[in-house]
Design an enzyme around this catalytic site. Structure first.
Site, PDB file in Angstrom:
ATOM      1  NE  ARG A 254      -2.413  -1.472   3.424  1.00 33.72           N
ATOM      2  CZ  ARG A 254      -1.830  -0.827   4.416  1.00 33.72           C
ATOM      3  NH1 ARG A 254      -1.810   0.489   4.455  1.00 33.72           N
ATOM      4  NH2 ARG A 254      -1.271  -1.483   5.404  1.00 33.72           N
TER       5      ARG A 254
ATOM      6  CE1 TYR B 104       0.349  -5.908  -1.752  1.00 34.70           C
ATOM      7  CE2 TYR B 104      -0.843  -4.017  -0.878  1.00 34.70           C
ATOM      8  CZ  TYR B 104      -0.249  -5.255  -0.690  1.00 34.70           C
ATOM      9  OH  TYR B 104      -0.258  -5.822   0.561  1.00 34.70           O
TER      10      TYR B 104
ATOM     11  CE  LYS C 259      -6.099  -3.836   4.575  1.00 37.43           C
ATOM     12  NZ  LYS C 259      -6.205  -4.498   5.848  1.00 37.43           N
TER      13      LYS C 259
ATOM     14  CG  HIS D 163      -7.287  -3.216  10.226  1.00 39.55           C
ATOM     15  ND1 HIS D 163      -5.973  -2.829  10.422  1.00 39.55           N
ATOM     16  CD2 HIS D 163      -7.249  -4.169   9.256  1.00 39.55           C
ATOM     17  CE1 HIS D 163      -5.189  -3.521   9.608  1.00 39.55           C
ATOM     18  NE2 HIS D 163      -5.934  -4.338   8.898  1.00 39.55           N
TER      19      HIS D 163
ATOM     20  CB  SER E  31      -0.934  -4.222   7.830  1.00 40.75           C
ATOM     21  OG  SER E  31      -2.110  -3.563   7.456  1.00 40.75           O
TER      22      SER E  31
ATOM     23  CB  CYS F 176       0.570  -7.181  13.957  1.00 33.29           C
ATOM     24  SG  CYS F 176       1.589  -5.707  13.877  1.00 33.29           S
TER      25      CYS F 176
ATOM     26  CG  ASP G 114      -7.625  -7.324   6.843  1.00 41.79           C
ATOM     27  OD1 ASP G 114      -6.786  -6.977   7.695  1.00 41.79           O
ATOM     28  OD2 ASP G 114      -7.789  -6.719   5.778  1.00 41.79           O
TER      29      ASP G 114
ATOM     30  NE  ARG H 154       0.101  -8.805   2.114  1.00 41.55           N
ATOM     31  CZ  ARG H 154      -0.473  -8.384   3.242  1.00 41.55           C
ATOM     32  NH1 ARG H 154      -1.593  -8.916   3.664  1.00 41.55           N
ATOM     33  NH2 ARG H 154       0.083  -7.440   3.960  1.00 41.55           N
TER      34      ARG H 154
END
Ligand code: SAT
Ligand code: MN
Length: 584
Positions: A72, A200, A209, A229, A251, A253, A278, A367
């Site tokens: 991002r 992306y 998002k 989130h 993000s 974590c 998420d 990813r």
């Protein structure tokens, strides 16, 4: 052009986008298997996708992005509200007129020679009153096949859009991938997103998002719900009782790992069910309980570090029907990543012969995209139209020091302060320096579509409406000793901390009152079968008053940067904790 929807507003928008971007073809996505196969075959032909070893990874593909387009781009992400104050200091802002003009110039003719895909989608179970609709227009077939796994696309979504008439408009073009011509813009007042110059995930899969957090958080504030989130998991005890927990971590974590946790050997009869990894949309029901749905239908997870030990469910589910982005390849054409623990890289994520001197074989933010139903721990309640009741909200971040393994907020208002104080070391999920501590309130810093001060006020407003709200906690799996070694084993053992949280919610577990909140008493966290010393546990649960005074001073300064709009209640909570720390 043939009429393809009965909804005039949708048709008019699609026509106007086609006029601006001048695609060669327009394709309305119905979401069928046949359509998906056709797109995949086409991308295999163009080299956008590479087929992986069909014996060991059936229906799995590798996509290599442009090397400059791997995360991002928060410095190019804007919230464009009429009043700058509504976007707040937490967002980059541009006036809507200026933003439209700037980005439309980049869309001008951008789809020449390409196909324009129109993707109707539904965020949330298709029958859910809490679900919301959107349409993404894109010139990327990679986006279409990813959206198909991440959301519910196609005919059913279009029918509901036509019935309801309201939908979020998302316009995306990969453009020429020039970082100088890249923008991700949000117009919450117009329920509109425009994204150009990146393929992306978080920049291009606009349901995620951009819609489900930035636009939805704005809508949620207006309509009295919350877009967060957060992962959602169900924790089942040996009696078969299930509690649902929603956890907000920044993000990369470990939300995906926690959501798919497998109980350790010592915990026979315990299970964790995944509802989401998420995003959670939370609504208050008639009884005053918060209920959560996962607006998504798939996972877009970090690959490196995934192995049989760290996340067996994820490891297993990505052995089929998965799109990998920016991983490495073995000599057998299997995907490979750092810490996979099996195989060896032959070709790196950029397609070069692997050479350790070039850095990691897989990009640190590589990813997987996979449908949620492939997860062995998938909870069918992820399909429940009214979602699940949430017992606890858990905040967390990546903190080498300071934050104890777990603590509980005294009440809802204190919990809002705990959420507003979240800080974490940065990760590879966003472009920029990795490992520096930054404030990330509610793990929403990159995702809140409006002024954080107003967002905290919105959170506080729930406390006035119900006495049955979830309890609020904070965890930190990442505390290290002076030598940099993690103090807590993490992964499956995190279940022990979740159990303490559930026991607190059920009011069958005491706690000690530390100035920052309630901490486990000695023996409060079940350590049976775990090799961990009392000293280590003491360190994990220690609260250093002087360090915490410094932390709370920093939190106070941070909150002050939001000026007059900061709710007095939040400042009062902050003052209370400072006072308690001074007395400690
Ligand atoms: O923004 S993405 O959804 O692509 C990844 C993340 O930061 O969580
Ligand atoms: Mn995320």
């Amino acid at each position: 052009m043939t009429m393809t929807t009965s909804l005039a507003a949708l048709q008019a928008w699609v026509d106007s986008v086609a006029k601006l971007t001048q695609p060669e073809n327009i394709h309305w996505c119905n979401g069928s298997d046949a359509e998906n196969k056709r797109l995949i075959n086409e991308m295999l032909r163009t080299g956008d996708l590479l087929e992986l070893n069909p014996k060991t990874y059936p229906n799995c593909y590798l996509h290599r992005s442009h090397p400059s387009d791997v995360a991002r781009v928060e410095h190019l992400t804007f919230v464009c509200t009429r009043e700058q104050g509504d976007a707040g200091p937490n967002n980059l802002w541009m006036a809507p007129d200026e933003a439209h003009a700037k980005i439309d110039a980049l869309f001008d003719g951008a789809m020449q020679g390409r196909t324009m895909y129109v993707i109707p989608y539904c965020m949330g179970p298709i029958e859910s009153p809490y679900a919301r609709l959107g349409v993404e227009i894109t010139d990327s077939p990679y986006v279409v096949v990813n959206m198909r796994m991440m959301t519910r696309i196609g005919t059913d979504a279009l029918k509901r859009i036509e019935r309801e008439g309201t939908f979020v408009k998302g316009l995306h073009s990969t453009g020429d991938l020039d970082p100088e011509k890249r923008f991700i813009m949000h117009f919450p007042e117009e329920l509109t997103i425009k994204s150009v110059g990146s393929g992306y995930g978080g920049n291009a899969l606009l349901g995620k998002k951009c819609h489900a957090l930035r636009i939805a958080s704005w809508q949620a504030r207006d309509e009295g719900w919350m877009a967060e989130h957060m992962l959602i998991l169900g924790i089942e005890n040996p009696l078969g009782e299930v509690h649902y927990i929603a956890c907000a971590f920044p993000s990369a974590c470990g939300k995906t790992n926690l959501a798919m946790l497998i109980a350790p050997e010592s915990h026979k009869g315990w299970r964790v069910w995944t509802l989401g990894d998420d995003i959670a949309w939370l609504h208050m029901d008639e009884d005053g309980k918060l209920r959560a749905i996962n607006p998504e239908a798939g996972y877009f997870g970090v690959v490196p570090g995934t192995n049989e030990k760290t996340n067996k469910n994820a490891f297993d589910m990505i052995h089929g029907d998965t799109i990998f982005t920016n991983v490495a390849l073995t000599a057998d054409n299997e995907p490979w990543w750092e810490d996979k623990k099996v195989g060896a890289p032959a070709v790196d994520w950029m397609g070069r012969k692997y050479d350790a001197a070039n850095g990691p074989a897989a990009h640190p933010n590589s990813r997987f995209t996979v449908a949620a139903k492939r997860n062995p721990a998938y909870s069918t309640l992820a399909e429940a139209p009214r979602g699940v009741p949430i017992s606890a909200i858990v905040f967390g971040g990546r903190r080498r020091e300071l934050a104890p393994l777990v603590y509980e907020a005294r009440d809802w208002n204190h919990g809002v302060l705990v959420g507003a104080s979240v800080a974490s070391e940065t990760t590879a999920a966003a472009t920029g320096e990795v490992g520096v501590v930054r404030r990330d309130p509610m793990a929403m810093k990159p995702f809140c579509g409006y002024n954080f001060a107003d967002y905290w006020a919105h959170w506080l407003s729930f406390g006035e409406q119900s006495k049955l709200l979830p309890r609020i906690f904070h965890v930190n799996w990442f505390r290290q000793d002076a030598a940099g070694k993690f103090l807590w084993p993490g992964f499956g053992e995190n279940l022990r901390v979740l159990r303490w949280i559930v026991d607190r919610c059920e009011e069958r577990m005491g706690a000690r009152d530390a100035a920052i909140g309630y901490l486990p008493e000695p023996g409060g966290i079940d350590l049976s079968g775990l090799d961990i010393s009392t000293d280590t546990m003491d360190a994990l649960l220690s609260v250093d008053p002087s360090k915490w005074q410094a932390e709370m001073a920093a939190v106070g300064e941070y909150i002050e940067t939001f000026g007059d709009r900061v709710p007095a209640k939040l400042k009062a909570e902050h003052a209370k904790i400072l006072k308690a720390l001074n007395g400690a």
